[in-house]
Design a protein around this motif. Structure first.
Motif, PDB file in Angstrom:
ATOM      1  N   SER A 123      -3.461 -26.098   5.607  1.00  0.00           N
ATOM      2  CA  SER A 123      -3.049 -26.009   7.011  1.00  0.00           C
ATOM      3  C   SER A 123      -2.108 -27.139   7.425  1.00  0.00           C
ATOM      4  O   SER A 123      -1.337 -26.979   8.379  1.00  0.00           O
ATOM      5  N   VAL A 124      -2.153 -28.292   6.726  1.00  0.00           N
ATOM      6  CA  VAL A 124      -1.236 -29.377   7.105  1.00  0.00           C
ATOM      7  C   VAL A 124       0.187 -29.079   6.651  1.00  0.00           C
ATOM      8  O   VAL A 124       1.115 -29.817   6.998  1.00  0.00           O
ATOM      9  N   ASN A 125       0.371 -27.986   5.931  1.00  0.00           N
ATOM     10  CA  ASN A 125       1.715 -27.633   5.482  1.00  0.00           C
ATOM     11  C   ASN A 125       2.638 -27.222   6.621  1.00  0.00           C
ATOM     12  O   ASN A 125       3.842 -27.054   6.404  1.00  0.00           O
ATOM     13  N   GLY A 340      -5.154 -20.638   6.341  1.00  0.00           N
ATOM     14  CA  GLY A 340      -6.355 -20.541   5.510  1.00  0.00           C
ATOM     15  C   GLY A 340      -6.693 -19.108   5.127  1.00  0.00           C
ATOM     16  O   GLY A 340      -7.869 -18.743   5.060  1.00  0.00           O
ATOM     17  N   GLY A 341      -5.659 -18.306   4.870  1.00  0.00           N
ATOM     18  CA  GLY A 341      -5.870 -16.906   4.488  1.00  0.00           C
ATOM     19  C   GLY A 341      -5.534 -15.926   5.594  1.00  0.00           C
ATOM     20  O   GLY A 341      -5.487 -14.720   5.367  1.00  0.00           O
ATOM     21  N   GLY A 346      -2.204 -18.898  10.959  1.00  0.00           N
ATOM     22  CA  GLY A 346      -1.129 -19.806  10.588  1.00  0.00           C
ATOM     23  C   GLY A 346      -0.018 -19.821  11.615  1.00  0.00           C
ATOM     24  O   GLY A 346       0.489 -20.889  11.989  1.00  0.00           O
ATOM     25  N   GLU A 347       0.350 -18.658  12.091  1.00  0.00           N
ATOM     26  CA  GLU A 347       1.394 -18.583  13.116  1.00  0.00           C
ATOM     27  C   GLU A 347       0.928 -19.242  14.408  1.00  0.00           C
ATOM     28  O   GLU A 347       1.717 -19.890  15.107  1.00  0.00           O
ATOM     29  N   GLU A 348      -0.370 -19.108  14.702  1.00  0.00           N
ATOM     30  CA  GLU A 348      -0.936 -19.748  15.891  1.00  0.00           C
ATOM     31  C   GLU A 348      -0.825 -21.268  15.804  1.00  0.00           C
ATOM     32  O   GLU A 348      -0.483 -21.945  16.784  1.00  0.00           O
ATOM     33  N   ILE A 349      -1.114 -21.818  14.613  1.00  0.00           N
ATOM     34  CA  ILE A 349      -1.008 -23.264  14.415  1.00  0.00           C
ATOM     35  C   ILE A 349       0.433 -23.725  14.625  1.00  0.00           C
ATOM     36  O   ILE A 349       0.697 -24.720  15.306  1.00  0.00           O
TER      37      ILE A 349
END
Length: 358
Positions: A123-125, A340-341, A346-349
């Motif tokens: 997730s830090v990516n 994380g799958g 991911g888009e939310e982050i």
């Protein structure tokens, strides 16, 4: 008789001295003032923390300089109970090896690039997405305002807690004398060294280069032997790793902001008394600010140094807008990993980050 009397006198002196020593101890509750200090030092448990990083030692390396600031602050805020031992130049293994050691608890701390941490905490990516940051203030804003969120990612996904963050400016391409990069067209057929990170691979494949995945520790040798024509990194890395010995050109593609972190094993961190945990956190945040201040002073010096060593700055590519468009086009490929799958997560982050910095 004289010998017998001498022996009696000697014994009497021994007993007198012993009695005096006992009396002093009883009066001070365990010794004189100096003796009490020694006893306190003996009672205080010292925790030794092995911290490994990839840079060379010395003030020319901002990473090693920052590690020493952190070590001093940790000792200061823990009243000497925290002793940070620094192992530069991959003495404990390359970054990925050290991160595995920290993850499994056989090493206490490691410093490494965020893209390598992303191997363990995907997730830090988000921090490595091409052209997500338009300037250093945006990048630093994301780090500061998402400090706790980043630690959730690190602890939950990798078993590592980030204690301090460093930055070293935007990453540039360095290339050999036969491969100046002035536009995307110059990347066709060019062998570009990238770290083992899917976002890096996707980005430079989108730019049109032939990617060669290598760990940081193997980069210089690969460049020296002509196995790769170019690599991308911060100016300070080009200086400390002597890339000027094998590369001629620097191109300011500014595709990613150089961010790294110092992380501690969460398992080890939880074994420490609360006051020592607090001391490490305080030392880390203070060292982060010291690093930023020092980097701002050193950037111009790094540029001047590399130019004096014969490197030629080509500036930004003439078609930089196309680089930005291509770079951002790979974001959706990273959403699932960052989430994380879950691509939606991911888009939310990423959207949360954009809402903070834009």
């Amino acid at each position: 008789m004289k010998k017998l009397m001498a022996g009696i006198v000697a014994c009497a002196m021994v007993f007198t001295l012993a009695a005096c020593g006992s009396s002093n101890g009883n009066n001070s509750g365990g010794g004189s003032e100096a003796g009490a200090g020694n006893k306190a030092d003996g009672d205080k448990k010292v925790y030794t923390i092995k911290l490994g990083h990839s840079d060379k030692s010395g003030d020319s390396s901002i990473i090693d300089w920052t590690a020493r600031q952190f070590a001093d602050l940790a000792s200061q805020y823990s009243d000497g109970q925290l002793k940070v031992e620094i192992y530069p130049s991959n003495q404990l293994g390359d970054q990925l090896e050290q991160m595995r050691s920290v993850q499994n608890g056989t090493q206490e701390m490691v410093q490494g690039s965020v893209n390598n941490f992303g191997t363990f905490a995907p997730s830090v990516n988000y921090l490595t997405l091409p052209y997500i940051f338009k300037g250093s203030e945006q990048a630093r804003d994301a780090i500061d305002k998402l400090w706790d969120k980043n630690n959730e990612f690190g602890v939950e996904q990798a078993g590592m807690r980030f204690l301090l963050w460093t930055d070293a400016g935007f990453r540039a391409i360095t290339s050999d004398k036969n491969h100046p990069v002035r536009s995307l067209a110059d990347l066709k057929g060019l062998k570009m060294k990238v770290p083992p990170n899917k976002i890096f691979e996707s980005a430079f494949q989108a730019f049109g280069s032939e990617t060669v995945v290598l760990p940081f520790s193997e980069a210089f040798t690969a460049m020296q032997q002509g196995l790769v024509h170019a690599q991308e990194n911060a100016y300070t890395t080009a200086r400390t790793e002597h890339y000027y010995e094998v590369h001629k050109y620097i191109t300011d593609i500014e595709w990613m902001y150089t961010i790294s972190a110092f992380a501690i094993s969460e398992t080890y961190f939880q074994t420490l008394p609360k006051e020592l945990q607090d001391a490490l956190v305080k030392a880390g945040k203070e060292a982060s600010q010291l690093e930023r201040d020092r980097f701002d002073q050193l950037m111009e010096d790094d540029i001047k140094f590399l130019e004096e060593k014969g490197m030629e700055r080509l500036g930004k590519p003439e078609d930089i807008d196309q680089w930005i468009e291509l770079g951002r086009s790979v974001w959706p490929q990273a959403y699932e990993s960052i989430g994380g799958g879950s691509a939606a997560k991911g888009e939310e982050i990423v959207n949360e980050v954009l809402s903070i910095i834009e």
